[in-house]
Design a protein around this motif. Structure first.
Motif, PDB file in Angstrom:
ATOM      1  N   HIS A  61       0.886  -5.851   0.379  1.00 32.99           N
ATOM      2  CA  HIS A  61       2.038  -5.412  -0.425  1.00 32.99           C
ATOM      3  C   HIS A  61       3.415  -6.426  -0.328  1.00 32.99           C
ATOM      4  N   PHE A 113      -2.287  -0.345  -6.359  1.00 35.23           N
ATOM      5  CA  PHE A 113      -1.022   0.385  -5.953  1.00 35.23           C
ATOM      6  C   PHE A 113       0.358   0.063  -6.342  1.00 35.23           C
ATOM      7  N   SER A 115       4.097   0.963  -4.902  1.00 37.71           N
ATOM      8  CA  SER A 115       4.363   1.607  -3.625  1.00 37.71           C
ATOM      9  C   SER A 115       5.990   1.726  -3.557  1.00 37.71           C
ATOM     10  N   ASP A 133       2.296   5.509  -1.713  1.00 39.66           N
ATOM     11  CA  ASP A 133       1.674   4.643  -2.889  1.00 39.66           C
ATOM     12  C   ASP A 133       1.809   6.006  -4.033  1.00 39.66           C
TER      13      ASP A 133
END
Length: 357
Positions: A61, A113, A115, A133
């Protein structure tokens, strides 16, 4: 009359306490058991799969945007948990939007994803941190499976893609991961950070004022109407379109979500994040999250936070899901690595989209 400890006894007590602390850290790091997957092993697996990032980036991420705002509790959550988030009132929030993947300069047009991470600043110095998520399930059930999946997906240097034979061999033994991949292919992808639902993924336990404990999951459901991206045109989207959209939306007005607590039914699995709980559950709306400011990570303050899902207030505890301690350990390992690496760059600033909004 109090009796003073002899120096030798006092030293032994201090040594014993330090030894227990060392054992606790060793256990958390996975050094005491070959079966336990430590945070460093998970961070290494991510780096092997995604490539070691430039100094200062998160291991996963990596591309993110800082946001902030507040949570207005409506008071109904106090019947479920004694956590200080739930009495009626307002709590300040720091957060971060991000996309899955370890390349902070990758385009937003990927089927990955979406998030949202949050840090609630509760009274008496408590914090509650969440990392959520937009998918209600996770691709693996255990830390060992997560590491194995990363190894199976290591790109071939010649093709820059995973070896199909290795990946298929893994999926053959892990139907839950195959089910997740099929879900990602077919499920609609939110067109904005603002209109996605974000899930706790793992189960937790709420403890009320009387000491009663119940298993829960939670999700943040948007007030903005859902709209889906056309997956066929993802590659044609501007590189940072999701983050630019978030900046524009927040410059025009706040984004809002309702925190919905989902109570487990008898027989629901709390130790396996690959299994959805489905319909027919009691749902409790406990309040509204409002995000009203955003800034790139260079200008904001979310980059230096570790959104560890086990930073929990009184009234909330971990479930028996083995992913929770693994996530906590992996986040800590990633945080330690990037904290000593520096400098800490900013993907959106490098893309020319920078500046606080």
């Amino acid at each position: 009359m109090k009796t003073a400890l002899r120096p030798s006894v006092a030293l032994l007590l201090i040594a014993g306490i330090l030894g227990l602390v060392a054992l606790a850290f060793a256990w958390a790091g996975g050094w005491l058991s070959p079966r336990r997957i430590g945070g460093a092993a998970i961070a290494d697996a991510l780096q092997d799969n995604l490539g070691k990032p430039e100094p200062g980036w998160r291991r996963a991420h990596a591309k993110g945007l800082c946001v902030s705002g507040y949570f207005d509790a409506n008071g109904t959550g106090t019947a479920l948990s004694r956590a200080a988030l739930f009495p009626a009132g307002r709590i300040p929030v720091t957060g971060r939007f991000s996309l899955g993947g370890g390349d902070p300069l990758a385009g937003d047009g990927r089927n990955v994803f979406h998030s949202m991470a949050l840090l609630f600043r509760l009274p008496d110095g408590e914090q509650w941190r969440m990392a959520m998520d937009h998918t209600p399930i996770f691709p693996v059930a255990t830390p060992a499976d997560f590491v194995s999946l990363q190894i199976a997906g290591i790109p071939d240097p010649a093709t820059h893609k995973p070896d199909p034979a290795k990946l298929q061999a893994y999926l053959a033994g892990h139907p839950e991961t195959k089910a997740f991949m099929d879900y990602m292919k077919s499920a609609p992808l939110p067109s904005s950070f603002a209109n996605g639902t974000y899930y706790s993924i793992n189960a937790f336990r709420f403890v009320d004022a009387g000491g009663a404990s119940r298993a829960v999951r939670w999700q943040f459901e948007p007030e903005a109407p859902f709209a889906a991206l056309d997956k066929k045109t993802l590659d044609a989207q501007p590189r940072d379109f999701l983050f630019v959209d978030a900046l524009k939306r927040l410059s025009a007005g706040p984004m809002r979500w309702h925190m919905i607590v989902v109570l487990a039914n008898p027989g629901d699995r709390t130790d396996n994040a690959t299994i959805p709980w489905g319909a027919g559950h009691r749902r409790v709306d406990v309040g509204t999250l409002t995000l009203d400011r955003a800034a790139t990570e260079a200008a904001g303050d979310c980059r230096d936070y570790n959104f560890d899902p086990l930073v929990l207030p009184r009234g909330v505890t971990a479930s028996d899901d083995p992913l929770l301690p693994a996530r906590s350990a992996a986040y800590s390992a990633s945080f330690r690595r990037r904290a000593i690496e520096g400098p800490r760059p900013d993907a959106l600033t490098q893309a020319g989209e920078g500046g606080a909004k």
